[in-house]
Design a protein around this motif. Structure first.
Motif, short mmCIF file in Angstrom:
data_model
loop_
_atom_site.label_atom_id
_atom_site.label_comp_id
_atom_site.label_asym_id
_atom_site.label_seq_id
_atom_site.Cartn_x
_atom_site.Cartn_y
_atom_site.Cartn_z
N LEU A 65 -7.98 -10.74 -1.78
CA LEU A 65 -7.30 -9.67 -1.06
C LEU A 65 -6.92 -8.55 -2.01
CD1 LEU A 65 -4.92 -11.83 1.18
CD2 LEU A 65 -7.02 -10.71 1.90
N ILE A 98 -3.50 -4.28 3.47
CA ILE A 98 -3.98 -5.45 2.73
C ILE A 98 -5.27 -5.90 3.39
CG2 ILE A 98 -3.48 -7.80 1.98
CD1 ILE A 98 -1.61 -5.79 0.72
N THR A 142 -5.36 -4.04 -1.95
CA THR A 142 -4.73 -2.96 -1.18
C THR A 142 -5.66 -1.75 -1.11
OG1 THR A 142 -3.63 -2.11 -3.17
CG2 THR A 142 -2.40 -3.67 -1.82
N HIS A 183 3.86 -4.72 2.55
CA HIS A 183 3.19 -4.31 1.31
C HIS A 183 3.88 -4.86 0.06
CE1 HIS A 183 2.22 -0.64 4.00
NE2 HIS A 183 1.39 -1.63 4.26
N CYS A 218 3.12 -6.31 8.05
CA CYS A 218 3.05 -6.33 6.58
C CYS A 218 3.98 -5.27 5.97
CB CYS A 218 1.61 -6.08 6.14
SG CYS A 218 1.39 -6.07 4.36
N CYS A 257 0.48 -11.73 -1.79
CA CYS A 257 -0.80 -12.38 -1.52
C CYS A 257 -1.88 -11.88 -2.46
CB CYS A 257 -1.20 -12.17 -0.06
SG CYS A 257 -1.30 -10.45 0.45
N VAL A 258 -1.83 -10.59 -2.80
CA VAL A 258 -2.82 -10.01 -3.71
C VAL A 258 -2.64 -10.60 -5.11
CG1 VAL A 258 -3.64 -7.88 -4.76
CG2 VAL A 258 -2.89 -7.88 -2.38
N CYS A 283 3.87 -15.06 1.94
CA CYS A 283 4.22 -13.90 2.77
C CYS A 283 5.68 -13.97 3.21
CB CYS A 283 3.30 -13.85 3.99
SG CYS A 283 3.54 -12.37 5.00
N THR A 306 2.65 -7.24 -1.69
CA THR A 306 1.49 -7.61 -2.53
C THR A 306 1.59 -9.00 -3.15
OG1 THR A 306 2.27 -6.62 -4.63
CG2 THR A 306 1.07 -5.17 -3.10
#
Length: 362
Positions: free
Chosen positions: A169, A180, A171, A152, A150, A156-157, A200, A154
């Motif tokens: 999801l 994550i 952080t 980071h 990963c 996916c968040v 991703c 973000t």
């Protein structure tokens, strides 16, 4: 020139842009590519990967193209020595902790980090310290994780918060210790949750049923349409030697943008299920026996001709197309039967007048 347009220069070329547009949107529109990881046109701006740094005249330092709005007379340099140096420095930092496991990574061949490392990375690292290792998360049966990969970004968040409407999801931690996670261990269960696989940019989130079964360059991409919704979401089937290996969304802003439901993404596995009937069967002496299609259709025609119209019942699959259901209704009309239904899993129809029109909506 209207009040909502500004004149700028990109790499010495005059360009007209909308006031308030981000630099990266303008450069994408004119074909001047800027590398990026966290930026996605369907998500909000995070500007945390810093890969899209560009040089802006009179700015004291390189600016992130995804978070810098254009202004009148702005001069932007995407390929200047300062911009390239900033992008290469960012790539060097991203690769400090990234594992060298491209040969076994499912994202290999279609990985954004792999592609950009070729252009902006170095063949030798200046860092000799040990790389960090992150424990993989169990996100359920559909999404596999390799969280050491990963970076980071973000995506996916933000996807969960902005597109799903359910923040599954998030952080935790700071600096290189950011992770994550779902905070409390649980699976991702939203009907759109597997889109984080496409979001991703590296191999941190992967398609679990597809894992280790094929390589991107081995497969043929075939355009398809969703069999499970009424809007016809566009998708592509990736086929290897006649076998569907995975299904991914096909971009169509008018219908499904760049998303598909988990049901559309993974339902291809039903094609290869052991429970699927491949040939017709008829029950003789209490046991099911396989027969040919010609024999089955002939037997069906004989039974329908000999039966009274009110004794004929026809069941249609809910997954059939409108055209197929229309032909089936014409067949029922020809036979003289009104007994046609698609509710294959319902047994009690005594109070069907009060059934909801769309029971799946609650």
């Amino acid at each position: 020139m209207s009040d909502d347009t500004v004149n700028i220069e990109v790499d010495g070329k005059p360009v007209e842009a909308k006031k308030g547009q981000m630099v990266i949107e303008v450069t994408d529109a004119i074909g001047a590519y800027i590398p990026r990881f966290c930026y996605h046109e369907k998500l909000s701006i995070a500007a945390n990967c810093r890969m899209c740094l560009v040089e802006v005249e009179k700015a004291p330092k390189p600016m992130p193209a995804c978070a810098t709005p254009v202004g009148e007379g702005m001069k932007i340099f995407t390929r200047s020595p300062a911009a390239i140096a900033a992008q290469k420095a960012t790539m060097e930092f991203l690769l400090i902790n990234h594992p060298l496991d491209c040969p076994i990574c499912d994202q290999g061949g279609e990985c954004e980090l792999q592609d950009l490392a070729l252009g902006y990375g170095s063949d030798v690292s200046r860092y000799n310290e040990r790389k960090r290792v992150v424990k993989d998360k169990d996100l359920g049966p559909l999404v596999s994780t390799d969280m050491t990969r990963c970076i980071h970004c973000t995506r996916c968040v933000r996807f969960g918060e902005e597109i799903e409407g359910l923040q599954e999801l998030g952080t935790m931690g700071r600096g290189e210790n950011v992770q994550i996670s779902t905070y409390i261990e649980k699976s991702v269960d939203h009907e759109l949750s597997a889109n984080i696989i496409d979001m991703c940019p590296v191999g941190a989130l992967n398609n679990k049923p597809y894992r280790y079964s094929a390589r991107a360059w081995e497969m043929t991409q075939l355009a398809s349409i969703s069999p499970h919704d009424c809007v016809g979401s566009n998708m592509s089937a990736h086929v290897l030697r006649g076998t569907i290996k995975r299904v991914v969304p096909r971009e169509n802003d008018a219908i499904n943008e760049t998303w598909i439901s988990d049901r559309d993404r993974f339902s291809y596995e039903g094609i290869y299920s052991r429970d699927r009937l491949l040939t017709p069967r008829i029950k003789k002496d209490g046991t099911w026996q396989e027969i040919s299609w010609d024999d089955a259709l002939q037997k069906l025609a004989e039974v329908i001709r000999s039966a009274a119209a009110d004794k004929v019942g026809i069941l249609a699959s809910p997954g059939s197309t409108v055209e197929e259901c229309h032909l089936l209704s014409r067949l029922a009309e020809h036979v003289g039967s009104n007994n046609i239904d698609h509710r294959l899993r319902q047994q009690d129809f005594s109070d069907q007048e009060n059934d909801p029109l769309m029971p799946w909506l609650g």
